[in-house]
Design an enzyme around this catalytic site. Structure first.
Site, mmCIF file in Angstrom:
data_model
loop_
_atom_site.group_PDB
_atom_site.id
_atom_site.type_symbol
_atom_site.label_atom_id
_atom_site.label_comp_id
_atom_site.label_asym_id
_atom_site.label_seq_id
_atom_site.Cartn_x
_atom_site.Cartn_y
_atom_site.Cartn_z
ATOM 1 N N GLY A 1 0.795 -1.217 0.000
ATOM 2 C CA GLY A 1 0.000 0.000 0.000
ATOM 3 C C GLY A 1 0.827 1.266 0.000
ATOM 4 N N THR B 1 2.256 3.109 -2.419
ATOM 5 C CA THR B 1 1.892 4.140 -3.400
ATOM 6 C C THR B 1 0.645 4.896 -2.964
ATOM 7 O OG1 THR B 1 2.807 2.709 -5.140
ATOM 8 C CG2 THR B 1 1.439 4.562 -5.844
ATOM 9 N N TRP B 2 -0.342 4.164 -2.497
ATOM 10 C CA TRP B 2 -1.591 4.785 -2.033
ATOM 11 C C TRP B 2 -1.330 5.692 -0.838
ATOM 12 C CZ3 TRP B 2 -6.026 1.777 0.809
ATOM 13 C CH2 TRP B 2 -7.167 2.582 0.885
ATOM 14 N N HIS C 1 11.709 1.355 2.868
ATOM 15 C CA HIS C 1 11.319 -0.041 3.090
ATOM 16 C C HIS C 1 12.231 -0.706 4.119
ATOM 17 C CE1 HIS C 1 8.364 0.010 -0.034
ATOM 18 N NE2 HIS C 1 9.204 0.084 -1.035
ATOM 19 N N SER D 1 0.733 -9.763 -4.895
ATOM 20 C CA SER D 1 1.086 -8.481 -5.495
ATOM 21 C C SER D 1 2.572 -8.445 -5.845
ATOM 22 C CB SER D 1 0.745 -7.344 -4.524
ATOM 23 O OG SER D 1 0.973 -6.092 -5.121
ATOM 24 N N GLY E 1 -4.904 -3.612 -6.553
ATOM 25 C CA GLY E 1 -5.090 -2.973 -5.248
ATOM 26 C C GLY E 1 -6.262 -3.511 -4.460
#
Length: 346
Positions: free
Chosen positions: A77, A79-80, A143, A173, A302
């Site tokens: 998640g 990017t969101w 990360h 993903s 997503g």
């Protein structure tokens, strides 16, 4: 000291750093993951091509108390959350219409909230990049596991937003993301190959993994310092976005006012930062905001529960057992994720 002597001194320092790095690299365990080389550094699997960047970040970054850092494993998640963080923090200085129709039209979320290890410290010779132009609060992402963050972050009052995702969807993903690289274009997707990579994932071999160690480091720190770390679940953001956006705004010290609530600002932010809205932007169909990754590969589905379209029952069970191992022993459980009823889905 003359400029020539300064350059010579800098050159010597760089040669020494290069020598130390090469010596270190030879001592670290090495594995291949989807065609890429990884080294086990400080207990986590670091892509070899950014190991220098990670060390430079750890050595030279000086945190400010007002910094906000988004931390996550890849494909959980990130990017969101970058689009949400940027919009919440900038909604008063820049209208939501401008953010949606101008900023998001020309900038990928990974350009708006840049990564320490992939972007900021990508030039190993530039040990201290110029960050003076960044407005306060400065927004960054990483990360890297908590224990491997620079001491300046851990000792400062900077705040960390951590987002996690259930291991089944995280794996699926990750699987599709890695198969999108040119390096892996000749890899033939098969049940056998997926089974092999599920096993690797479960033993800890994934970017910046092991999965359970990464999650637990941030979760334990959140329990000790909830004012400094906000711990979010991807599934919760999807199920109750308004409640989570309010919690996020409160944590960032820019809560939604009564007037904003009446004007449906929360709903508008959810809309302009939605997966579909971002995916339709031309900038997210072309170019590369992060080295070697095309922007379009950050936007696949997503969805929560997409694992059910790819994993066999045995694969799902192996991944779900991650939750029954170290995570359960440490007292962690997902609030929104429901374990699969094995045999019921297939």
């Amino acid at each position: 000291m003359s400029s020539s002597k300064t350059r010579k001194s800098t050159d010597v320092e760089q040669l020494e750093l290069e020598a130390k790095f090469k010596e270190l690299e030879l001592t670290l365990p090495k594995q291949l993951w989807f065609g890429f080389s990884f080294h086990n550094y400080q207990g986590f699997w670091c892509p070899t091509f950014i190991l220098k960047n990670v060390i430079a970040f750890q050595t030279h970054f000086e945190a400010q108390d007002t910094d906000i850092i988004l931390a996550s494993l890849p494909k959980t998640g990130t990017t969101w959350l970058k689009s949400l963080l940027y919009t919440i923090l900038n909604r008063k200085s820049t209208s939501l219409h401008t953010i949606s129709q101008q900023v998001f039209q020309t900038k990928n979320p990974h350009e708006l909230v840049t990564s320490f290890e992939f972007n900021i410290y990508k030039n190993f010779n530039e040990t201290q990049p110029d960050l003076s132009d960044l407005p306060s609060p400065r927004l960054f992402s990483t990360h890297i596991p908590f224990l491997s963050l620079p001491d300046s972050i851990k000792s400062s009052k900077s705040r960390i937003v951590y987002v996690c995702r259930n291991p089944l969807d995280t794996f699926v993903s990750t699987w599709h993301f890695n198969l999108s690289f040119d390096t892996n274009k000749d890899m033939k997707s098969s049940t056998e190959m997926m089974e092999e990579y599920v096993d690797k994932f479960c033993t800890g071999l994934l970017r910046f993994g092991p999965y359970d160690s990464h999650l637990l480091e941030y979760w334990k720190e959140y329990l000790q310092n909830p004012d400094r770390i906000l711990f979010l679940e991807y599934e919760g953001l999807k199920k109750e976005p308004k409640a989570h956006l309010r919690k996020l705004a409160d944590f960032l010290s820019c809560p939604f006012s009564e007037e904003e609530e009446n004007e449906n600002v929360v709903e508008e932010i959810i809309k302009i930062c939605s997966f579909q809205s971002l995916k339709e932007k031309d900038v997210n169909k072309n170019g590369k905001a992060v080295p070697i990754v095309e922007n379009k590969h950050f936007f696949r589905k997503g969805e929560v529960g997409d694992w059910n379209n790819d994993l066999t029952a045995s694969m799902a069970k192996k991944l779900d057992q991650l939750l029954q191992g170290k995570l359960k022993e440490a007292g962690f459980s997902f609030t929104y994720y429901q374990p699969p009823e094995f045999g019921g889905y297939y």
